[in-house]
Motif scaffolding. Structure first.
Motif, PDB file in Angstrom:
ATOM      1  N   UNK A   1      57.188  75.221 -64.325  1.00  0.00           N
ATOM      2  CA  UNK A   1      55.891  74.567 -64.180  1.00  0.00           C
ATOM      3  C   UNK A   1      54.832  75.483 -64.757  1.00  0.00           C
ATOM      4  N   UNK A   2      53.562  75.132 -64.512  1.00  0.00           N
ATOM      5  CA  UNK A   2      52.469  75.948 -65.026  1.00  0.00           C
ATOM      6  C   UNK A   2      52.428  77.323 -64.381  1.00  0.00           C
ATOM      7  N   UNK A   3      53.027  77.468 -63.190  1.00  0.00           N
ATOM      8  CA  UNK A   3      52.967  78.749 -62.491  1.00  0.00           C
ATOM      9  C   UNK A   3      54.276  79.526 -62.549  1.00  0.00           C
ATOM     10  N   UNK A   4      55.399  78.838 -62.752  1.00  0.00           N
ATOM     11  CA  UNK A   4      56.694  79.514 -62.784  1.00  0.00           C
ATOM     12  C   UNK A   4      57.556  78.921 -63.905  1.00  0.00           C
ATOM     13  N   UNK A   5      58.034  79.792 -64.799  1.00  0.00           N
ATOM     14  CA  UNK A   5      58.939  79.340 -65.846  1.00  0.00           C
ATOM     15  C   UNK A   5      58.306  78.388 -66.833  1.00  0.00           C
ATOM     16  N   UNK A   6      57.008  78.545 -67.074  1.00  0.00           N
ATOM     17  CA  UNK A   6      56.270  77.598 -67.908  1.00  0.00           C
ATOM     18  C   UNK A   6      56.770  77.493 -69.336  1.00  0.00           C
ATOM     19  N   UNK A   7      56.996  78.633 -69.988  1.00  0.00           N
ATOM     20  CA  UNK A   7      57.427  78.623 -71.385  1.00  0.00           C
ATOM     21  C   UNK A   7      58.793  77.961 -71.525  1.00  0.00           C
ATOM     22  N   UNK A   8      59.689  78.280 -70.620  1.00  0.00           N
ATOM     23  CA  UNK A   8      61.032  77.696 -70.647  1.00  0.00           C
ATOM     24  C   UNK A   8      60.970  76.184 -70.449  1.00  0.00           C
ATOM     25  N   UNK A   9      60.115  75.756 -69.528  1.00  0.00           N
ATOM     26  CA  UNK A   9      59.977  74.325 -69.258  1.00  0.00           C
ATOM     27  C   UNK A   9      59.382  73.597 -70.463  1.00  0.00           C
ATOM     28  N   UNK A  10      58.415  74.232 -71.112  1.00  0.00           N
ATOM     29  CA  UNK A  10      57.777  73.639 -72.291  1.00  0.00           C
ATOM     30  C   UNK A  10      58.799  73.420 -73.403  1.00  0.00           C
ATOM     31  N   UNK A  11      59.613  74.434 -73.658  1.00  0.00           N
ATOM     32  CA  UNK A  11      60.656  74.332 -74.684  1.00  0.00           C
ATOM     33  C   UNK A  11      61.672  73.256 -74.318  1.00  0.00           C
ATOM     34  N   UNK A  12      62.063  73.233 -73.046  1.00  0.00           N
ATOM     35  CA  UNK A  12      63.021  72.232 -72.578  1.00  0.00           C
ATOM     36  C   UNK A  12      62.492  70.819 -72.727  1.00  0.00           C
ATOM     37  N   UNK A  13      61.197  70.622 -72.421  1.00  0.00           N
ATOM     38  CA  UNK A  13      60.590  69.296 -72.519  1.00  0.00           C
ATOM     39  C   UNK A  13      60.531  68.829 -73.968  1.00  0.00           C
ATOM     40  N   UNK A  14      60.142  69.713 -74.853  1.00  0.00           N
ATOM     41  CA  UNK A  14      60.068  69.376 -76.279  1.00  0.00           C
ATOM     42  C   UNK A  14      61.458  69.015 -76.816  1.00  0.00           C
ATOM     43  N   UNK A  15      62.454  69.763 -76.388  1.00  0.00           N
ATOM     44  CA  UNK A  15      63.837  69.503 -76.811  1.00  0.00           C
ATOM     45  C   UNK A  15      64.295  68.112 -76.369  1.00  0.00           C
ATOM     46  N   UNK A  16      63.980  67.742 -75.126  1.00  0.00           N
ATOM     47  CA  UNK A  16      64.371  66.429 -74.607  1.00  0.00           C
ATOM     48  C   UNK A  16      63.717  65.302 -75.407  1.00  0.00           C
ATOM     49  N   UNK A  17      62.425  65.437 -75.676  1.00  0.00           N
ATOM     50  CA  UNK A  17      61.695  64.398 -76.410  1.00  0.00           C
ATOM     51  C   UNK A  17      62.224  64.256 -77.837  1.00  0.00           C
ATOM     52  N   UNK A  18      62.496  65.378 -78.474  1.00  0.00           N
ATOM     53  CA  UNK A  18      63.012  65.332 -79.849  1.00  0.00           C
ATOM     54  C   UNK A  18      64.421  64.744 -79.905  1.00  0.00           C
ATOM     55  N   UNK A  19      65.122  64.801 -78.776  1.00  0.00           N
ATOM     56  CA  UNK A  19      66.456  64.192 -78.698  1.00  0.00           C
ATOM     57  C   UNK A  19      66.368  62.693 -78.411  1.00  0.00           C
ATOM     58  N   UNK A  20      65.135  62.201 -78.204  1.00  0.00           N
ATOM     59  CA  UNK A  20      64.935  60.775 -77.971  1.00  0.00           C
ATOM     60  C   UNK A  20      64.882  60.367 -76.519  1.00  0.00           C
ATOM     61  N   UNK A  21      64.843  61.358 -75.613  1.00  0.00           N
ATOM     62  CA  UNK A  21      64.787  61.061 -74.182  1.00  0.00           C
ATOM     63  C   UNK A  21      63.375  61.271 -73.640  1.00  0.00           C
ATOM     64  N   UNK A  22      63.125  60.743 -72.456  1.00  0.00           N
ATOM     65  CA  UNK A  22      61.800  60.837 -71.832  1.00  0.00           C
ATOM     66  C   UNK A  22      61.722  62.050 -70.910  1.00  0.00           C
ATOM     67  N   UNK A  23      60.497  62.498 -70.663  1.00  0.00           N
ATOM     68  CA  UNK A  23      60.264  63.531 -69.657  1.00  0.00           C
ATOM     69  C   UNK A  23      59.192  63.038 -68.691  1.00  0.00           C
ATOM     70  N   UNK A  24      59.206  63.576 -67.483  1.00  0.00           N
ATOM     71  CA  UNK A  24      58.222  63.200 -66.461  1.00  0.00           C
ATOM     72  C   UNK A  24      57.484  64.441 -65.982  1.00  0.00           C
ATOM     73  N   UNK A  25      56.167  64.315 -65.842  1.00  0.00           N
ATOM     74  CA  UNK A  25      55.311  65.438 -65.454  1.00  0.00           C
ATOM     75  C   UNK A  25      54.339  65.002 -64.368  1.00  0.00           C
ATOM     76  N   UNK A  26      54.113  65.884 -63.398  1.00  0.00           N
ATOM     77  CA  UNK A  26      52.997  65.705 -62.465  1.00  0.00           C
ATOM     78  C   UNK A  26      51.912  66.691 -62.919  1.00  0.00           C
ATOM     79  N   UNK A  27      50.875  66.214 -63.604  1.00  0.00           N
ATOM     80  CA  UNK A  27      49.881  67.128 -64.191  1.00  0.00           C
ATOM     81  C   UNK A  27      49.127  67.985 -63.172  1.00  0.00           C
TER      82      UNK A  27
END
Length: 204
Positions: free
Chosen positions: A93-119
């Protein structure tokens, strides 16, 4: 033993309760027409997250979505619970593991899958929008779907997010707005627009 309870027993019981609540409520869906093959960023407030797996499954019965969930130990029970409800997870999240989560989210979207976020997660302030959703959207050109759920009968916690648990035997109104394109906005403009759209059908 405690770890087993947190990661297995509690989530199993939680998902049974969530399913019971959903099944005993009348449901009304306000959904747009979307391309089922287009990957989206799904956004909903932290306090309204409990019923959102059903909102997503109604929109995309064959879709795959991964929720960004905090690496904090409290996130473990939520992770396992949403897995029972058919939602994968990206830890961070924004407070823990943010960079890893960002990379993971981008990877999922580029693979054609959706991601869910609580802003506004994992710790608020309530109904605030962090930078992460904007960064992910603008790096992938993925559009944003705003989700809300309004129960007629509910319990509301006195927590930072005013977390809502619908009561059985009421009515659940599910909302999804038209896809939101923020590619031409500055970060601050995008955050303001996302917040404005997310508050339209939000619980008070």
């Amino acid at each position: 033993m405690k770890l087993f309870l947190v990661t297995r027993v509690v989530p199993f019981i939680m998902q049974l309760i969530v399913r019971f609540i959903y099944l005993t409520n009348k449901k009304v869906f306000h959904h747009p027409e979307v391309n089922p093959k287009e990957p989206f960023i799904v956004a909903f407030w932290h306090g309204e997250l409990l019923m959102q797996p059903f909102n997503y499954q109604r929109l995309k019965p064959k879709g795959k979505v991964s929720a960004m969930i905090s690496e904090h130990k409290d996130g473990e029970a939520i992770t396992k619970t949403v897995e029972y409800l058919g939602i994968d997870s990206i830890r961070g999240s924004s407070t823990r593991g943010g960079a890893k989560a960002l990379i993971g989210a981008i990877k999922e979207l580029k693979a054609g899958d959706d991601i869910a976020i609580t802003p506004d997660g994992p710790r608020g302030p309530r109904h605030s929008v962090a930078d992460g959703i904007v960064a992910i959207s603008q790096k992938t050109n993925a559009r944003i779907l705003v989700f809300n759920c309004r129960p007629t009968r509910y319990w509301q916690f006195n927590s930072w997010d005013k977390f809502i648990i619908p009561k059985p035997f009421g009515k659940l109104e599910f909302f999804i707005q038209e896809p939101l394109d923020i590619s031409s906005y500055t970060v601050e403009e995008a955050k303001e627009l996302i917040k404005e759209k997310m508050l339209i059908n939000a619980m008070k």
